[in-house]
Design an enzyme around this catalytic site. Structure first.
Site, PDB file in Angstrom:
ATOM      1  N   ARG A 121       9.754 -14.323 -12.800  1.00 39.85           N
ATOM      2  CA  ARG A 121       9.696 -14.371 -11.331  1.00 39.85           C
ATOM      3  C   ARG A 121       9.934 -13.012 -10.670  1.00 39.85           C
ATOM      4  O   ARG A 121      10.361 -12.937  -9.520  1.00 39.85           O
ATOM      5  CB  ARG A 121      10.680 -15.415 -10.780  1.00 39.85           C
ATOM      6  CG  ARG A 121      10.360 -16.842 -11.225  1.00 39.85           C
ATOM      7  CD  ARG A 121      11.150 -17.848 -10.412  1.00 39.85           C
ATOM      8  NE  ARG A 121      10.784 -19.200 -10.791  1.00 39.85           N
ATOM      9  CZ  ARG A 121      11.457 -19.929 -11.689  1.00 39.85           C
ATOM     10  NH1 ARG A 121      12.527 -19.414 -12.296  1.00 39.85           N
ATOM     11  NH2 ARG A 121      11.072 -21.145 -11.976  1.00 39.85           N
ATOM     12  N   LYS A 143      -0.666  -3.105  -4.242  1.00 35.34           N
ATOM     13  CA  LYS A 143      -1.695  -4.094  -4.580  1.00 35.34           C
ATOM     14  C   LYS A 143      -1.829  -4.167  -6.103  1.00 35.34           C
ATOM     15  O   LYS A 143      -2.089  -3.151  -6.757  1.00 35.34           O
ATOM     16  CB  LYS A 143      -3.036  -3.726  -3.954  1.00 35.34           C
ATOM     17  CG  LYS A 143      -3.146  -4.075  -2.491  1.00 35.34           C
ATOM     18  CD  LYS A 143      -4.570  -3.859  -1.996  1.00 35.34           C
ATOM     19  CE  LYS A 143      -4.723  -4.317  -0.560  1.00 35.34           C
ATOM     20  NZ  LYS A 143      -6.112  -4.124  -0.065  1.00 35.34           N
ATOM     21  N   GLU A 185     -12.210   8.620  -3.401  1.00 33.63           N
ATOM     22  CA  GLU A 185     -11.081   8.093  -2.639  1.00 33.63           C
ATOM     23  C   GLU A 185     -10.397   9.199  -1.831  1.00 33.63           C
ATOM     24  O   GLU A 185      -9.815   8.929  -0.781  1.00 33.63           O
ATOM     25  CB  GLU A 185     -10.078   7.413  -3.572  1.00 33.63           C
ATOM     26  CG  GLU A 185     -10.614   6.182  -4.299  1.00 33.63           C
ATOM     27  CD  GLU A 185     -10.660   4.936  -3.419  1.00 33.63           C
ATOM     28  OE1 GLU A 185     -10.298   5.024  -2.229  1.00 33.63           O
ATOM     29  OE2 GLU A 185     -11.062   3.875  -3.923  1.00 33.63           O
ATOM     30  N   LYS A 227      -2.123   7.260   2.881  1.00 30.46           N
ATOM     31  CA  LYS A 227      -1.976   5.872   2.433  1.00 30.46           C
ATOM     32  C   LYS A 227      -0.583   5.342   2.724  1.00 30.46           C
ATOM     33  O   LYS A 227      -0.419   4.191   3.127  1.00 30.46           O
ATOM     34  CB  LYS A 227      -2.297   5.750   0.951  1.00 30.46           C
ATOM     35  CG  LYS A 227      -2.240   4.291   0.496  1.00 30.46           C
ATOM     36  CD  LYS A 227      -3.058   3.987  -0.721  1.00 30.46           C
ATOM     37  CE  LYS A 227      -3.152   2.477  -0.909  1.00 30.46           C
ATOM     38  NZ  LYS A 227      -3.848   2.117  -2.161  1.00 30.46           N
ATOM     39  N   GLU A 237      -1.913  -6.275   5.019  1.00 32.30           N
ATOM     40  CA  GLU A 237      -3.175  -6.415   5.752  1.00 32.30           C
ATOM     41  C   GLU A 237      -3.132  -7.550   6.763  1.00 32.30           C
ATOM     42  O   GLU A 237      -4.062  -8.339   6.877  1.00 32.30           O
ATOM     43  CB  GLU A 237      -4.361  -6.613   4.786  1.00 32.30           C
ATOM     44  CG  GLU A 237      -4.793  -5.350   4.098  1.00 32.30           C
ATOM     45  CD  GLU A 237      -6.082  -5.505   3.289  1.00 32.30           C
ATOM     46  OE1 GLU A 237      -6.817  -6.479   3.519  1.00 32.30           O
ATOM     47  OE2 GLU A 237      -6.327  -4.664   2.430  1.00 32.30           O
ATOM     48  N   ARG A 242      -4.349  -1.817   7.535  1.00 31.91           N
ATOM     49  CA  ARG A 242      -4.530  -1.491   6.128  1.00 31.91           C
ATOM     50  C   ARG A 242      -5.966  -1.737   5.673  1.00 31.91           C
ATOM     51  O   ARG A 242      -6.432  -1.118   4.705  1.00 31.91           O
ATOM     52  CB  ARG A 242      -3.549  -2.284   5.262  1.00 31.91           C
ATOM     53  CG  ARG A 242      -3.652  -1.909   3.789  1.00 31.91           C
ATOM     54  CD  ARG A 242      -2.487  -2.365   2.949  1.00 31.91           C
ATOM     55  NE  ARG A 242      -2.683  -1.964   1.566  1.00 31.91           N
ATOM     56  CZ  ARG A 242      -1.746  -1.989   0.625  1.00 31.91           C
ATOM     57  NH1 ARG A 242      -0.524  -2.419   0.916  1.00 31.91           N
ATOM     58  NH2 ARG A 242      -2.011  -1.596  -0.602  1.00 31.91           N
ATOM     59  N   ASN A 246     -10.225   0.020   2.990  1.00 33.28           N
ATOM     60  CA  ASN A 246     -11.325  -0.584   2.237  1.00 33.28           C
ATOM     61  C   ASN A 246     -12.692  -0.005   2.601  1.00 33.28           C
ATOM     62  O   ASN A 246     -13.724  -0.583   2.222  1.00 33.28           O
ATOM     63  CB  ASN A 246     -11.339  -2.104   2.461  1.00 33.28           C
ATOM     64  CG  ASN A 246     -10.110  -2.785   1.900  1.00 33.28           C
ATOM     65  OD1 ASN A 246      -9.665  -2.466   0.805  1.00 33.28           O
ATOM     66  ND2 ASN A 246      -9.550  -3.720   2.651  1.00 33.28           N
ATOM     67  N   HIS A 249     -15.716  -0.347   0.277  1.00 32.77           N
ATOM     68  CA  HIS A 249     -15.408  -1.268  -0.807  1.00 32.77           C
ATOM     69  C   HIS A 249     -16.236  -2.556  -0.770  1.00 32.77           C
ATOM     70  O   HIS A 249     -16.524  -3.135  -1.816  1.00 32.77           O
ATOM     71  CB  HIS A 249     -13.918  -1.604  -0.811  1.00 32.77           C
ATOM     72  CG  HIS A 249     -13.049  -0.492  -1.316  1.00 32.77           C
ATOM     73  ND1 HIS A 249     -12.995   0.749  -0.704  1.00 32.77           N
ATOM     74  CD2 HIS A 249     -12.218  -0.417  -2.375  1.00 32.77           C
ATOM     75  CE1 HIS A 249     -12.167   1.524  -1.366  1.00 32.77           C
ATOM     76  NE2 HIS A 249     -11.679   0.851  -2.376  1.00 32.77           N
ATOM     77  N   HIS A 253     -17.987  -3.012  -4.088  1.00 34.42           N
ATOM     78  CA  HIS A 253     -17.661  -4.100  -5.012  1.00 34.42           C
ATOM     79  C   HIS A 253     -18.897  -4.923  -5.363  1.00 34.42           C
ATOM     80  O   HIS A 253     -19.026  -5.422  -6.490  1.00 34.42           O
ATOM     81  CB  HIS A 253     -16.586  -5.002  -4.406  1.00 34.42           C
ATOM     82  CG  HIS A 253     -15.210  -4.425  -4.484  1.00 34.42           C
ATOM     83  ND1 HIS A 253     -14.125  -5.002  -3.875  1.00 34.42           N
ATOM     84  CD2 HIS A 253     -14.728  -3.314  -5.102  1.00 34.42           C
ATOM     85  CE1 HIS A 253     -13.035  -4.281  -4.122  1.00 34.42           C
ATOM     86  NE2 HIS A 253     -13.395  -3.254  -4.855  1.00 34.42           N
ATOM     87  N   HIS A 267     -15.597   2.483 -10.674  1.00 33.47           N
ATOM     88  CA  HIS A 267     -15.138   1.984  -9.375  1.00 33.47           C
ATOM     89  C   HIS A 267     -15.292   3.041  -8.284  1.00 33.47           C
ATOM     90  O   HIS A 267     -15.822   2.754  -7.194  1.00 33.47           O
ATOM     91  CB  HIS A 267     -13.675   1.541  -9.472  1.00 33.47           C
ATOM     92  CG  HIS A 267     -13.077   1.186  -8.147  1.00 33.47           C
ATOM     93  ND1 HIS A 267     -13.522   0.119  -7.388  1.00 33.47           N
ATOM     94  CD2 HIS A 267     -12.080   1.777  -7.426  1.00 33.47           C
ATOM     95  CE1 HIS A 267     -12.817   0.053  -6.260  1.00 33.47           C
ATOM     96  NE2 HIS A 267     -11.947   1.041  -6.255  1.00 33.47           N
TER      97      HIS A 267
END
Length: 368
Positions: A121, A143, A185, A227, A237, A242, A246, A249, A253, A267
Site C-alpha cells: 500500500r 506520474k 521534451e 515542470k 491535472e 498541468r 501534454n 502527446h 501517442h 516516445h
C-alpha cells in the site's frame, strides 16, 4: 549543483542537478538507505553501462544493495513485468519505510514508481534518471504507469518521488537518436509558455547536441524548473494547468500506438511529430501564424526529429489515428481536449475540437 524544489504543500522534494553527481550518489542516498541497504530497479542496458559506477558510489558510502533488471525498452511497462518486479520487492522484504531506487530512463521510472505505489500500500522511491527525456520530464511530477492492450500509460497512479538526482554526464552514454528524442521534451517547455527559452534552444541546439556541459545543464535546469512550477500548481491535472505539459502527446501517442510502441518510433520522436502536427492544426483552425508552425518544424528537424506522418513511419488513415486517440486518458465526458497554440509560447487547451476535422487534417498530412 542546482537544487530545484517541487513545492507540493506538505511534501516538497528536491531535484538535484550536477555534473558528476552519479559518483556522489552514495553520499546523497545514505539518509534513504534503511539498515544501510537499498533496492535498485534498472534495466539490462543501464545495468551494463551505468549501474557499476552507481554501485561503486554506494559501496564507497558503506551502502549495500540488491538490483532487479528489467528488459530494455517500452515493452517492460507491462503487467507481467510489474508482477515480476513486485514479487522481487516482496522477496527482498521491502518495507513501507524503504526507498526503492529507479535507476534508468522513463520506462524504469514509470514502472518502479507504480510498483512503489502499490506494494504494501505504498513505499517511497527515488528517481535517478539516465536519459534526457527522463531527466527533463518523466522523473519529475509523480506520474507512474504501465501500458495495456488498450493504450499507453492507462494503468497507473500519481506517486511522487522523495528525491531526484540528475547527472548530465550520463547523457554521454546515450545514442544520438535517444538524445534527440529527449530533446523534444526540452523544446516543449519553450513552446508551452516560454518563448525566450525556445529562442535559447534555437541558438544553442548545436552546442547542446555536441555535449557542451553548460548548455546541457542550463537546458535541464530550465526544463525541470518549468515542470516543477506547473506540477506544484496542479499536481493531478484538476485545473487544466498541468495538461499543458501534454503538448504534442495526443497526436504523438496515436502515432506510437500505430507503430506498436516499438523502436520504430521512440516516445520523444512521437512527441516531436505530435507538436509539429499540433502547431499545423492550430494554423488550420486560424489560431497560429504559419511562420510559427514552420519555425517549430525546422527546429525539431535540426534536432533530427520527425515532424510529419511519413517521417514518423505512419501511413494510415486519419480515421484510424483518431480511433487511437479515443483511448486517451485525458478524455472526459465523451470529449477529448487538445493542446493547441496561438503561437510559440502560447499553448492553450481546446475543448471544442471536432474529431472528424482532426481525421480530415491527418488525411491531408499523409501527402506531406
Amino acid at each position: 549543483m542546482d537544487r530545484i524544489t517541487v513545492g507540493l504543500e506538505g511534501r516538497p522534494y528536491d531535484v538535484l542537478i550536477g555534473q558528476g553527481l552519479l559518483a556522489q550518489a552514495g553520499e546523497m542516498l545514505a539518509p534513504y538507505a534503511r539498515g544501510g541497504r537499498l533496492l535498485i530497479v534498472t534495466d539490462t542496458q543501464v545495468g551494463q553501462h551505468v549501474l557499476p559506477q552507481f554501485a561503486a558510489s554506494l559501496q564507497q558510502a558503506g551502502i549495500g544493495y540488491a538490483a532487479h533488471l528489467l528488459p530494455s525498452g517500452e515493452g517492460a511497462k507491462s503487467w507481467p513485468e510489474l508482477e515480476r518486479l513486485v514479487d522481487w520487492l516482496l522477496s527482498e522484504h521491502v518495507e513501507r519505510s524503504d526507498h526503492i531506487v529507479a535507476l534508468g530512463g522513463g520506462v524504469v521510472g514509470d514502472i518502479t514508481g507504480f510498483a512503489a505505489h502499490i506494494v504494501k500500500r505504498g513505499c517511497h522511491f527515488v528517481q535517478v534518471p539516465t536519459t534526457l527525456l527522463s531527466q527533463v520530464d518523466s522523473s519529475v511530477g509523480g506520474k507512474t504507469a504501465i501500458n495495456s492492450a488498450a493504450g499507453k500509460n492507462l494503468v497507473g497512479a500519481f506517486h511522487q518521488p522523495s528525491l531526484v538526482l540528475i547527472d548530465p554526464d550520463v547523457l554521454d552514454t546515450l545514442p544520438r537518436r535517444e538524445l534527440g528524442a529527449g530533446y523534444a521534451e526540452v523544446a516543449k517547455y519553450g513552446l508551452i509558455d516560454a518563448p525566450d527559452f525556445f529562442d535559447w534552444c534555437e541558438t544553442n541546439i548545436d552546442a547542446f547536441m555536441a555535449g557542451d556541459p553548460d548548455a546541457r545543464r542550463h537546458a535541464i535546469a530550465r526544463s525541470v524548473e518549468a515542470k516543477a512550477r506547473i506540477v506544484a500548481a496542479d499536481e493531478k491535472e484538476l485545473t487544466g494547468t498541468r495538461a499543458l505539459l501534454n503538448l504534442g502527446h495526443t497526436f504523438g501517442h496515436a502515432l506510437e500506438a500505430e507503430t506498436g510502441y516499438s523502436d520504430k518510433l521512440l516516445h520523444g520522436e512521437g512527441v516531436a511529430a505530435g507538436m509539429a502536427l499540433a502547431f499545423r492544426y492550430s494554423v488550420r483552425r486560424g489560431h497560429c501564424p504559419t511562420s510559427d508552425a514552420e519555425r517549430v518544424s525546422a527546429h525539431l528537424e535540426k534536432g533530427g526529429l520527425p515532424t510529419s506522418l511519413s517521417a514518423a513511419h505512419v501511413d494510415t488513415s486519419g480515421e484510424k489515428l483518431v480511433e487511437h486517440m479515443l483511448h486517451d486518458k485525458k478524455k472526459s465526458g465523451g470529449t477529448l481536449p487538445f493542446l493547441l497554440a496561438n503561437g510559440i509560447g502560447k499553448t492553450f487547451l481546446a475543448k471544442d475540437v471536432d474529431l472528424s476535422d482532426v481525421a480530415a487534417f491527418l488525411n491531408e498530412e499523409r501527402s506531406r
